[in-house]
Scaffold this motif. Structure first.
Motif, PDB file in Angstrom:
ATOM      1  N   SER A 301       1.888  43.207  12.687  1.00  0.00           N
ATOM      2  CA  SER A 301       2.570  43.701  13.069  1.00  0.00           C
ATOM      3  C   SER A 301       4.335  43.469  12.597  1.00  0.00           C
ATOM      4  O   SER A 301       4.214  42.869  11.888  1.00  0.00           O
ATOM      5  CB  SER A 301       2.902  43.618  15.010  1.00  0.00           C
ATOM      6  OG  SER A 301       3.837  42.180  14.654  1.00  0.00           O
ATOM      7  N   VAL A 302       5.433  44.610  12.860  1.00  0.00           N
ATOM      8  CA  VAL A 302       6.069  44.394  12.226  1.00  0.00           C
ATOM      9  C   VAL A 302       8.077  44.626  13.847  1.00  0.00           C
ATOM     10  O   VAL A 302       7.076  45.545  14.517  1.00  0.00           O
ATOM     11  CB  VAL A 302       6.784  45.492  10.867  1.00  0.00           C
ATOM     12  CG1 VAL A 302       8.397  45.032  10.928  1.00  0.00           C
ATOM     13  CG2 VAL A 302       5.652  45.145  10.279  1.00  0.00           C
ATOM     14  N   ARG A 303       8.568  44.133  13.422  1.00  0.00           N
ATOM     15  CA  ARG A 303       9.575  44.109  14.979  1.00  0.00           C
ATOM     16  C   ARG A 303      10.641  43.329  14.345  1.00  0.00           C
ATOM     17  O   ARG A 303      10.976  42.398  14.377  1.00  0.00           O
ATOM     18  CB  ARG A 303       9.262  42.825  15.699  1.00  0.00           C
ATOM     19  CG  ARG A 303      10.283  43.156  17.234  1.00  0.00           C
ATOM     20  CD  ARG A 303       9.356  42.499  18.082  1.00  0.00           C
ATOM     21  NE  ARG A 303       9.444  40.770  18.264  1.00  0.00           N
ATOM     22  CZ  ARG A 303      10.396  40.391  18.667  1.00  0.00           C
ATOM     23  NH1 ARG A 303      11.608  41.166  19.210  1.00  0.00           N
ATOM     24  NH2 ARG A 303       9.106  38.267  17.734  1.00  0.00           N
ATOM     25  N   VAL A 304      11.419  43.773  14.557  1.00  0.00           N
ATOM     26  CA  VAL A 304      13.234  44.687  13.941  1.00  0.00           C
ATOM     27  C   VAL A 304      13.870  43.430  15.014  1.00  0.00           C
ATOM     28  O   VAL A 304      14.655  43.793  15.962  1.00  0.00           O
ATOM     29  CB  VAL A 304      13.700  45.890  13.546  1.00  0.00           C
ATOM     30  CG1 VAL A 304      15.313  44.729  12.718  1.00  0.00           C
ATOM     31  CG2 VAL A 304      12.773  46.080  12.301  1.00  0.00           C
ATOM     32  N   THR A 305      14.574  42.250  14.892  1.00  0.00           N
ATOM     33  CA  THR A 305      14.885  41.580  14.922  1.00  0.00           C
ATOM     34  C   THR A 305      16.200  41.346  15.180  1.00  0.00           C
ATOM     35  O   THR A 305      16.650  39.982  14.091  1.00  0.00           O
ATOM     36  CB  THR A 305      14.331  40.189  15.534  1.00  0.00           C
ATOM     37  OG1 THR A 305      14.392  39.028  14.776  1.00  0.00           O
ATOM     38  CG2 THR A 305      12.989  40.332  16.703  1.00  0.00           C
ATOM     39  N   GLY A 306      17.846  42.164  14.321  1.00  0.00           N
ATOM     40  CA  GLY A 306      18.608  41.715  14.406  1.00  0.00           C
ATOM     41  C   GLY A 306      18.551  42.348  12.850  1.00  0.00           C
ATOM     42  O   GLY A 306      18.492  42.577  12.305  1.00  0.00           O
ATOM     43  N   ALA A 307      19.550  41.040  12.383  1.00  0.00           N
ATOM     44  CA  ALA A 307      19.353  40.182  10.504  1.00  0.00           C
ATOM     45  C   ALA A 307      18.132  41.346   9.587  1.00  0.00           C
ATOM     46  O   ALA A 307      18.326  40.527   8.403  1.00  0.00           O
ATOM     47  CB  ALA A 307      20.463  39.877  10.508  1.00  0.00           C
ATOM     48  N   ARG A 308      16.638  40.496  10.037  1.00  0.00           N
ATOM     49  CA  ARG A 308      15.835  40.211  10.288  1.00  0.00           C
ATOM     50  C   ARG A 308      14.460  41.143  10.876  1.00  0.00           C
ATOM     51  O   ARG A 308      14.869  42.064  11.864  1.00  0.00           O
ATOM     52  CB  ARG A 308      15.631  38.360  10.545  1.00  0.00           C
ATOM     53  CG  ARG A 308      16.255  37.279   9.978  1.00  0.00           C
ATOM     54  CD  ARG A 308      16.668  37.281   8.407  1.00  0.00           C
ATOM     55  NE  ARG A 308      15.840  36.819   7.787  1.00  0.00           N
ATOM     56  CZ  ARG A 308      15.643  36.773   6.647  1.00  0.00           C
ATOM     57  NH1 ARG A 308      16.212  36.982   5.475  1.00  0.00           N
ATOM     58  NH2 ARG A 308      14.737  35.402   6.165  1.00  0.00           N
TER      59      ARG A 308
END
Length: 350
Positions: A301-308
């Motif tokens: 899985s890949v989840r974008v959280t702000g700058a990371r």
């Protein structure tokens, strides 16, 4: 102005409560240092401050300030200042007279007390605000005044009970800078209660992790993040990787595979923990030699959280979380390798 604070075996239970608010709680805060007490709501943090301040009596244990047991000493005579989430300023007094309040109560002349109050307002970067009223200030300015008022009493210990939690992120950052400046100026002994990991790391020298009234971990900021004393402490610090296994011959063996560990790691059963931000995600280039300890896996899985980006990689029967900048392109199903720096690996025994 500052003094050692030593808490030894504190117990506190409130009538009607099924569990103690504090259980055998022991902690030492060296003079001139700041310890952040971090834990979830209801963990006993505020009760701890109230016991130190003399607003609650412990059922057992001692509080020593500067080597003196303060049991039976009234709150106003303990040499402890306290700043709450709400500033609790006196609305009928000017800002200058709010800060001068403790000196006036002690018998100092109005002129002398106001002169000292001016110095403390300058310390918290509010020079020129003395004649204003509380209603003319912003939330951040009110908290600056509350800190100045507490410092003007010259406490041996300054207690901060989530004083910045109601402020927006930019103001909180400004307050952390202010606290750093105050510490350089007068070196108070500080206990800061917070539920914010970033605030604890930014504002303190050491972190004490508390849950259900029990001290889970105490140490430097780095130790709290990267060398937690138990799994719950690792979780409270936001750690997301915990792999059970066994240490032998200098390596941790588990469903993840064989991972090198620091040489001082004792042999035996143990859980490998590593911060997600310390896990490097590399392309699985078969033509390039893998770094020591690298583990192959598939992006789950890949989840974008702000700058990371939070990336979960399945490695056989185990999964690891990694953090990477969004510019690092990863898609579901990609084969990657994970590099685990030996210096970032920590094993919790048992």
């Amino acid at each position: 102005m500052s003094a050692d604070l030593v808490l030894d075996g504190l117990d506190k239970r409130f009538p009607g409560s099924p569990t103690p608010a504090l259980r055998a709680f022991s902690l030492t805060v060296a003079a001139g240092t700041c310890t952040a007490v971090l834990g979830p709501s209801g963990s006993g943090k505020s009760t701890l401050l109230r016991v130190i301040a003399g607003l609650e009596d412990p059922d057992a244990g001692t509080v020593r300030i500067g080597g003196t047991d303060v049991a039976g000493v009234a709150a106003e005579r303990r040499g402890v200042g306290m700043v709450f989430q709400r500033s609790l300023l006196f609305p009928h007094l000017s800002i200058l007279d709010n800060v001068a309040f403790s000196d006036r109560v002690s018998g100092m002349s109005r002129r002398a007390a106001r002169s000292r109050a001016d110095d403390y307002l300058e310390m918290v970067q509010l020079q020129g605000f003395g004649e204003r009223r509380v209603g003319e200030l912003s939330g951040g300015q009110e908290q600056r005044v509350a800190i100045a008022r507490a410092l003007a009493a010259e406490p041996a210990v300054l207690l901060l009970d989530e004083p910045f939690s109601a402020l927006d992120p930019a103001l909180r950052s400004d307050m952390h800078d202010l606290l750093e400046a105050v510490r350089r100026a007068v070196s108070p002994t500080i206990v800061l209660v917070t539920h914010d990991r970033d605030e604890a790391a930014r504002a303190s020298d050491r972190i004490a992790l508390v849950e259900h009234g029990v001290l889970l971990h105490e140490g430097t900021v780095r130790e709290a993040y990267r060398q937690p004393q138990n799994l719950r402490a690792a979780q409270l610090m936001g750690g997301r990787n915990a792999i059970a296994g066994e240490v032998r011959d200098g390596r941790h063996h588990s469903a993840l595979g064989s991972v090198p560990v620091p040489p001082e790691t004792p042999a035996g059963a143990g859980t490998l923990v590593i911060r997600q931000e310390d896990v490097a995600v590399l392309a699985d280039d078969g033509d390039r030699a893998a770094p020591s300890g690298a583990i192959s896996g598939v992006v789950e899985s890949v989840r974008v959280t702000g700058a990371r980006s939070d990336i979960v990689v399945r490695c056989g029967d185990a999964a690891l979380h990694a953090e990477a900048p969004p510019t690092q392109r990863c898609q579901l199903g990609d084969r990657v390798r994970l590099a685990l720096p030996t210096t970032a690996v920590h094993v919790i025994a048992g």
